[in-house]
Design a protein around this motif. Sequence first.
Motif, PDB file in Angstrom:
ATOM      1  N   LYS A  13      28.317  36.689  39.551  1.00  0.00           N
ATOM      2  CA  LYS A  13      27.545  35.672  40.275  1.00  0.00           C
ATOM      3  C   LYS A  13      26.277  35.297  39.498  1.00  0.00           C
ATOM      4  O   LYS A  13      25.877  34.127  39.479  1.00  0.00           O
ATOM      5  N   ASP A  14      25.651  36.294  38.847  1.00  0.00           N
ATOM      6  CA  ASP A  14      24.462  36.018  38.029  1.00  0.00           C
ATOM      7  C   ASP A  14      24.821  35.095  36.867  1.00  0.00           C
ATOM      8  O   ASP A  14      24.053  34.171  36.527  1.00  0.00           O
ATOM      9  N   GLU A  15      25.979  35.332  36.255  1.00  0.00           N
ATOM     10  CA  GLU A  15      26.413  34.486  35.137  1.00  0.00           C
ATOM     11  C   GLU A  15      26.701  33.059  35.625  1.00  0.00           C
ATOM     12  O   GLU A  15      26.461  32.091  34.900  1.00  0.00           O
ATOM     13  N   VAL A  16      27.205  32.936  36.827  1.00  0.00           N
ATOM     14  CA  VAL A  16      27.442  31.608  37.396  1.00  0.00           C
ATOM     15  C   VAL A  16      26.115  30.877  37.576  1.00  0.00           C
ATOM     16  O   VAL A  16      26.000  29.683  37.254  1.00  0.00           O
ATOM     17  N   LYS A  17      25.103  31.598  38.072  1.00  0.00           N
ATOM     18  CA  LYS A  17      23.779  30.985  38.241  1.00  0.00           C
ATOM     19  C   LYS A  17      23.216  30.525  36.903  1.00  0.00           C
ATOM     20  O   LYS A  17      22.499  29.525  36.825  1.00  0.00           O
ATOM     21  N   ASN A  18      23.552  31.260  35.832  1.00  0.00           N
ATOM     22  CA  ASN A  18      23.093  30.900  34.481  1.00  0.00           C
ATOM     23  C   ASN A  18      24.002  29.867  33.815  1.00  0.00           C
ATOM     24  O   ASN A  18      23.817  29.536  32.640  1.00  0.00           O
ATOM     25  N   HIS A  19      25.015  29.402  34.566  1.00  0.00           N
ATOM     26  CA  HIS A  19      25.989  28.418  34.067  1.00  0.00           C
ATOM     27  C   HIS A  19      26.809  28.943  32.896  1.00  0.00           C
ATOM     28  O   HIS A  19      27.312  28.176  32.080  1.00  0.00           O
ATOM     29  N   ASP A  20      26.924  30.259  32.801  1.00  0.00           N
ATOM     30  CA  ASP A  20      27.801  30.861  31.791  1.00  0.00           C
ATOM     31  C   ASP A  20      29.141  31.168  32.470  1.00  0.00           C
ATOM     32  O   ASP A  20      29.464  32.312  32.800  1.00  0.00           O
ATOM     33  N   PHE A  21      29.913  30.104  32.662  1.00  0.00           N
ATOM     34  CA  PHE A  21      31.151  30.229  33.435  1.00  0.00           C
ATOM     35  C   PHE A  21      32.230  30.994  32.673  1.00  0.00           C
ATOM     36  O   PHE A  21      33.081  31.644  33.279  1.00  0.00           O
ATOM     37  N   ASN A  22      32.174  30.935  31.357  1.00  0.00           N
ATOM     38  CA  ASN A  22      33.164  31.648  30.556  1.00  0.00           C
ATOM     39  C   ASN A  22      33.021  33.156  30.735  1.00  0.00           C
ATOM     40  O   ASN A  22      34.010  33.869  30.951  1.00  0.00           O
ATOM     41  N   THR A  23      31.779  33.649  30.637  1.00  0.00           N
ATOM     42  CA  THR A  23      31.524  35.086  30.817  1.00  0.00           C
ATOM     43  C   THR A  23      31.853  35.501  32.246  1.00  0.00           C
ATOM     44  O   THR A  23      32.456  36.562  32.475  1.00  0.00           O
ATOM     45  N   ALA A  24      31.461  34.666  33.189  1.00  0.00           N
ATOM     46  CA  ALA A  24      31.751  34.972  34.592  1.00  0.00           C
ATOM     47  C   ALA A  24      33.257  35.074  34.828  1.00  0.00           C
ATOM     48  O   ALA A  24      33.730  35.977  35.531  1.00  0.00           O
ATOM     49  N   THR A  25      34.005  34.171  34.203  1.00  0.00           N
ATOM     50  CA  THR A  25      35.461  34.188  34.348  1.00  0.00           C
ATOM     51  C   THR A  25      36.051  35.473  33.793  1.00  0.00           C
ATOM     52  O   THR A  25      36.928  36.091  34.415  1.00  0.00           O
ATOM     53  N   ASP A  26      35.564  35.897  32.623  1.00  0.00           N
ATOM     54  CA  ASP A  26      36.075  37.136  32.014  1.00  0.00           C
ATOM     55  C   ASP A  26      35.826  38.343  32.926  1.00  0.00           C
ATOM     56  O   ASP A  26      36.704  39.203  33.105  1.00  0.00           O
ATOM     57  N   ILE A  27      34.645  38.391  33.506  1.00  0.00           N
ATOM     58  CA  ILE A  27      34.310  39.506  34.406  1.00  0.00           C
ATOM     59  C   ILE A  27      35.218  39.475  35.637  1.00  0.00           C
ATOM     60  O   ILE A  27      35.763  40.502  36.058  1.00  0.00           O
ATOM     61  N   LEU A  28      35.394  38.291  36.188  1.00  0.00           N
ATOM     62  CA  LEU A  28      36.181  38.151  37.419  1.00  0.00           C
ATOM     63  C   LEU A  28      37.665  38.402  37.185  1.00  0.00           C
ATOM     64  O   LEU A  28      38.357  38.922  38.057  1.00  0.00           O
ATOM     65  N   LEU A  29      38.152  38.047  36.008  1.00  0.00           N
ATOM     66  CA  LEU A  29      39.557  38.329  35.690  1.00  0.00           C
ATOM     67  C   LEU A  29      39.810  39.831  35.652  1.00  0.00           C
ATOM     68  O   LEU A  29      40.836  40.313  36.148  1.00  0.00           O
ATOM     69  N   ASP A  30      38.873  40.570  35.055  1.00  0.00           N
ATOM     70  CA  ASP A  30      38.980  42.033  35.051  1.00  0.00           C
ATOM     71  C   ASP A  30      38.934  42.574  36.476  1.00  0.00           C
ATOM     72  O   ASP A  30      39.704  43.475  36.846  1.00  0.00           O
ATOM     73  N   LEU A  31      38.040  42.012  37.261  1.00  0.00           N
ATOM     74  CA  LEU A  31      37.884  42.460  38.636  1.00  0.00           C
ATOM     75  C   LEU A  31      39.116  42.119  39.475  1.00  0.00           C
ATOM     76  O   LEU A  31      39.531  42.898  40.342  1.00  0.00           O
ATOM     77  N   TYR A  32      39.711  40.976  39.190  1.00  0.00           N
ATOM     78  CA  TYR A  32      40.904  40.533  39.921  1.00  0.00           C
ATOM     79  C   TYR A  32      42.083  41.478  39.685  1.00  0.00           C
ATOM     80  O   TYR A  32      42.949  41.629  40.549  1.00  0.00           O
ATOM     81  N   ASP A  33      42.099  42.109  38.498  1.00  0.00           N
ATOM     82  CA  ASP A  33      43.140  43.103  38.222  1.00  0.00           C
ATOM     83  C   ASP A  33      42.975  44.355  39.084  1.00  0.00           C
ATOM     84  O   ASP A  33      43.934  45.102  39.301  1.00  0.00           O
ATOM     85  N   GLU A  34      41.758  44.550  39.570  1.00  0.00           N
ATOM     86  CA  GLU A  34      41.463  45.759  40.339  1.00  0.00           C
ATOM     87  C   GLU A  34      41.520  45.545  41.851  1.00  0.00           C
ATOM     88  O   GLU A  34      41.795  46.469  42.601  1.00  0.00           O
ATOM     89  N   THR A  35      41.224  44.329  42.282  1.00  0.00           N
ATOM     90  CA  THR A  35      41.128  44.069  43.720  1.00  0.00           C
ATOM     91  C   THR A  35      41.554  42.638  44.028  1.00  0.00           C
ATOM     92  O   THR A  35      41.374  41.736  43.216  1.00  0.00           O
ATOM     93  N   ASP A  36      42.118  42.474  45.234  1.00  0.00           N
ATOM     94  CA  ASP A  36      42.490  41.134  45.679  1.00  0.00           C
ATOM     95  C   ASP A  36      41.504  40.611  46.721  1.00  0.00           C
ATOM     96  O   ASP A  36      41.833  39.736  47.534  1.00  0.00           O
ATOM     97  N   ASP A  37      40.284  41.137  46.672  1.00  0.00           N
ATOM     98  CA  ASP A  37      39.238  40.701  47.593  1.00  0.00           C
ATOM     99  C   ASP A  37      39.085  39.183  47.510  1.00  0.00           C
ATOM    100  O   ASP A  37      38.989  38.607  46.431  1.00  0.00           O
TER     101      ASP A  37
END
Length: 300
Positions: A13-37
């Motif tokens: 979410k911090d990366e999204v606020k900084n408009h670094d959507f690429n980094t945010a996507t990488d973090i979320l993809l890893d997280l998506y592998d762990e949880t379907d929240d």
Amino acid sequence: MNEKQLEKFKKAKDEVKNHDFNTATDILLDLYDETDDQQVVLLLGETLFMDQKYVGANRFVEDNFDVFLQQNFELLTRIYEKNHRYLQLRIIATGLQNEDKINLLEEIEQSEKEYEMKEPNSIASNAREFMHLGAFSADRQREVIKDAEMLPIKQYLAGSKISLIDPDVNPVWRMQLLNNLMRLEFDEPVDFIWIDNTKHQIIPKEVADVEQTNAFKEIQREVNETIGQQDPIKAAQLQVIIKVDMQILFPYIDQVVVEPHKWVEVIMQKMFGDVSKTTSDKDVLKWLSLIDSIMQTLVN
């Protein structure tokens, strides 16, 4: 999410606020592998879109369609528009009411116009192949139909009407096109060649979807009562096979399947026993033989 996952989510979410959507996507993809929240799902859809990864965003929305339909409908429509998913968008619009429906249809029409202005050659090539669908192999026809779903509605309807009366178009794909017109609630008479190789005419909007036909409902009930409790795995397999068979019979399922219990008996014997034991259901066997021969054309 556990504490470690919540930390990752906060960083995204911090990366999204900084408009670094690429980094945010990488973090979320890893997280998506762990949880379907759903928080992860929804934010990942947004970051894929904001990072202009439209194809990836489209695949992700398809995998989590219900979540976006219910919780971020606007993002779903924007992703579909970017991927020119006009057919799917119009089908979604049929389920909306009043102003919501009008607004979405206006959005779709505007997006189609912009697409026609930006990529007229791509649209022309796509439409030309769709209009000559019967000239291709069954496998290629599948691809052409999928591409055609990105056409503006005028070209899609024109190509569908021609393909529906083209005897060289595989019957499976003709029925799929007809089903799409039903889902679009198209309310004009349409000619088509059915699996009996003769021409018929219907108004797609007036036709029931496969799962809404009386025959299909009765067959599902018969399957559940016959083996649903004793062998749920076999019951699930049987229901999948039967649904495919019914899709081939569309739009005349109720007219063909007049004795659903016989269909269940014969299909069960074909799948799990000796079909030669069935001697009194020649009509059912005739239709199933036709369906099998049609399905075989897709693999030859």
